[in-house]
Design an enzyme around this catalytic site. Structure first.
Site, PDB file in Angstrom:
ATOM      1  N   SER A 197     -36.245 -10.038 -14.046  1.00 50.21           N
ATOM      2  CA  SER A 197     -36.426  -8.666 -13.276  1.00 50.21           C
ATOM      3  C   SER A 197     -37.890  -8.442 -12.660  1.00 50.21           C
ATOM      4  CB  SER A 197     -36.669  -7.650 -14.519  1.00 50.21           C
ATOM      5  OG  SER A 197     -37.567  -7.737 -15.345  1.00 50.21           O
ATOM      6  N   HIS A 225     -31.079  -7.386 -17.516  1.00 47.44           N
ATOM      7  CA  HIS A 225     -30.904  -6.818 -16.226  1.00 47.44           C
ATOM      8  C   HIS A 225     -29.763  -7.010 -15.407  1.00 47.44           C
ATOM      9  CE1 HIS A 225     -35.245  -5.418 -16.636  1.00 47.44           C
ATOM     10  NE2 HIS A 225     -35.282  -6.400 -17.330  1.00 47.44           N
ATOM     11  N   LYS A 256     -30.794   0.074 -20.356  1.00 46.66           N
ATOM     12  CA  LYS A 256     -31.091  -0.006 -19.025  1.00 46.66           C
ATOM     13  C   LYS A 256     -29.609   0.565 -18.309  1.00 46.66           C
ATOM     14  CE  LYS A 256     -34.654  -3.549 -18.979  1.00 46.66           C
ATOM     15  NZ  LYS A 256     -34.958  -3.325 -20.221  1.00 46.66           N
TER      16      LYS A 256
END
Length: 415
Positions: A197, A225, A256
Site C-alpha cells: 500500500s 489492499h 477498506k
C-alpha cells in the site's frame, strides 16, 4: 499524572521524552477531526481547533470505492439493527454466532473459492492471530516473510517465536535461496501481500506459488489492499491472475474497499477449524456487531455483481498519476490504484499536508517513518470513482503552487 515521589522513577518524564522525540523528528501525528457526510463521499466536514468548520475533500481514504456510504450497505445495517439490536453480546464461544456472521463467512469463502472463512475484529487481528497460531499448530514451522509486509504480519510472525527469514521485497531469487537452504522436511510458510500500500507495487503471485510448490511451503497472502478492487468479482489479485487455487490461506479486511470494519481469513475447512480452535485473538475477543457483518455481506454481494466500479476506480487512479506527472509532481511508479507522491523530508511532508488542508480544503496524510523508511516520506493519494475531474483540477493546482512555495524537487514536466 501524579508527580513522582523523591527517588522513584519519573514516569511522566519518560512519556514526555517519547513524545518529544517523535516531534523533534518531524513525524508527530495530529488527527484530523472529520465528519463524513452521507451521500457526499469523498467530501467531509472538518472541525478546526477553534471550533469553526471547513468543507474538505478526502484524498487518502482506504474506503477505496465509497462503499461505506453505499445505500445497499446502509440499508442492510439499519435493517439489522432494527431486527437484532446493536451488540453481538460477547465472544462466539459464549454468546453464539449472529446469523449474518455465518452468512458472511459462507459468502467470503465462496468469493475466494475456499471451503471456509473465519471473521476477526480487524485485518490486523486476523494477521496477528493467524500467523501466531499457525506456529503453535505446526511445530518447527519456518516462515519466509517479504521485507515490506505489514506491521500486523510482522507482529504475528514475531509473537510465534519460530524460525523466520526475511527476503528482499518481491525478490524471488532471494526467496528461493532461503527456501533452498531450509531443511526439506520442515514445515514452511511464505507470507506476502498482493498490493503493497505504500509503493503501490504488486507481488509476483505466480512465481511465489511456484516456489511454494517446489519447496513444499504453504502460501499466506494478504489481499487487504486488493480485495474488492481486482478480479472479475473483486476477490483480489489472486482472482485476477487466475491463481486462487494456489493460495492456501488468504487474509483480507472488511474495512477498506468493503467499507465497513473487520477482517477474515479463508482457506480449507480443516485449516479454518484449527485456527478457530487455537487462536486467542479469535477465542477471547467480542464478536463484530451484527450491523457490521450485515453491512459487509451486502457490500460483498454488491461488489461481486458490479465490475464497472472497479474499472472506474482504475481509471481515476491512472488519470491522477498522469495529471501529477504532467505537472512535474514526483509521483512514484505504481502499477496499482495507489498514487504515492515523493517528498523525502518529514518536515516538508507534514508542512505540505497541513497547507493543503488549511488553505485548499484537501485532506491527504503525510506518510513518515516508521510507516516508510526515512528519506522516502510521501503523500499517499487514493482516488475513488467519486473523485471528479473538477476535484482533480483543484488538487493539481494546489499541489503545483505548494511545490513551488516549499521548494520541493520536481520531475521534468510531461507534455
Amino acid at each position: 499524572m501524579t508527580r513522582r515521589a523523591a527517588g522513584l522513577f519519573d514516569y511522566e518524564a519518560a512519556f514526555q521524552t517519547a513524545v518529544e522525540q517523535v516531534k523533534s523528528e518531524g513525524r508527530y501525528r495530529v488527527f484530523a477531526d472529520l465528519k463524513r457526510v452521507r451521500g457526499q463521499f469523498p467530501k467531509a466536514i472538518r472541525r478546526r481547533a477553534d471550533g469553526s468548520e471547513q468543507e474538505v475533500v478526502v484524498w487518502c481514504s482506504n474506503d477505496y470505492l465509497g462503499m461505506g456510504q453505499h445505500p445497499a450497505v446502509l440499508e442492510a445495517m439499519q435493517a439489522e439493527i432494527d431486527q437484532v439490536g446493536a451488540g453481538a453480546g460477547g465472544t462466539r464461544n459464549i454468546s453464539g454466532t449472529t446469523r449474518s456472521a455465518v452468512d458472511l463467512e459462507a459468502e467470503l469463502a465462496s468469493w475466494h473459492q475456499k471451503e471456509a472463512a473465519l471473521l476477526f475484529t480487524s485485518g490486523y487481528v486476523a494477521n496477528e492471530a493467524t500467523l501466531t497460531t499457525l506456529q503453535r499448530i505446526l511445530p518447527g514451522l519456518i516462515i519466509f516473510s517479504d521485507s515490506l509486509n505489514h506491521a500486523s504480519m510482522i507482529a504475528g510472525i514475531r509473537n510465534g517465536g519460530c524460525e523466520r527469514h526475511i527476503y528482499a521485497h518481491n525478490d524471488l531469487e532471494h526467496l528461493e535461496s532461503l527456501l533452498r537452504d531450509a531443511p526439506a522436511g520442515a514445515p514452511k510458510l511464505i507470507a506476502f501481500e498482493s498490493v503493497y500500500s505504500m509503493d503501490g507495487d504488486i507481488a509476483d503471485l505466480a512465481g511465489t506459488i511456484a516456489l511454494a510448490k517446489k519447496y513444499g511451503a504453504l502460501t499466506y497472502l494478504d489481499e487487504v489492499h486488493a480485495v474488492g478492487l481486482y478480479g472479475a468479482t473483486g476477490a483480489g489479485v489472486a482472482e485476477r491472475d487466475g491463481l486462487l487455487d494456489g493460495i492456501d490461506i488468504v487474509e483480507c479486511t472488511l474495512g477498506k474497499a468493503i467499507g465497513v470494519m473487520g477482517g477474515y481469513i479463508a482457506a480449507d475447512a480443516m485449516i479454518i477449524d484449527a485456527v478457530r480452535s487455537w487462536a486467542s485473538g479469535f477465542i477471547f475477543t467480542t464478536s463484530l456487531p451484527p450491523a457490521l457483518t450485515a453491512g459487509a455481506l451486502a457490500s460483498v454481494r454488491w461488489l461481486k455483481a458490479h465490475p464497472e466500479v472497479r474499472e472506474a476506480h482504475q481509471e481515476r487512479a491512472a488519470t491522477l498519476k498522469a495529471r501529477f506527472a504532467a505537472a512535474g509532481i514526483p509521483v512514484l511508479p505504481s502499477v496499482s490504484h495507489i498514487v504515492p507522491v515523493h517528498v523525502g523530508d518529514p518536515v516538508h511532508c507534514k508542512m505540505i499536508s497541513d497547507m493543503l488542508l488549511e488553505d485548499h480544503g484537501v485532506y491527504v496524510q503525510p506518510i513518515n517513518y516508521p510507516t516508510v523508511p526515512k528519506g522516502t516520506e510521501r503523500l499517499r493519494f487514493t482516488p475513488s470513482p467519486n473523485h471528479t475531474d473538477a476535484m482533480m483540477d483543484d488538487l493539481v493546482a494546489a499541489m503545483d503552487r505548494l511545490w513551488t512555495h516549499c521548494n520541493v524537487a520536481r520531475l521534468p514536466a510531461v507534455a
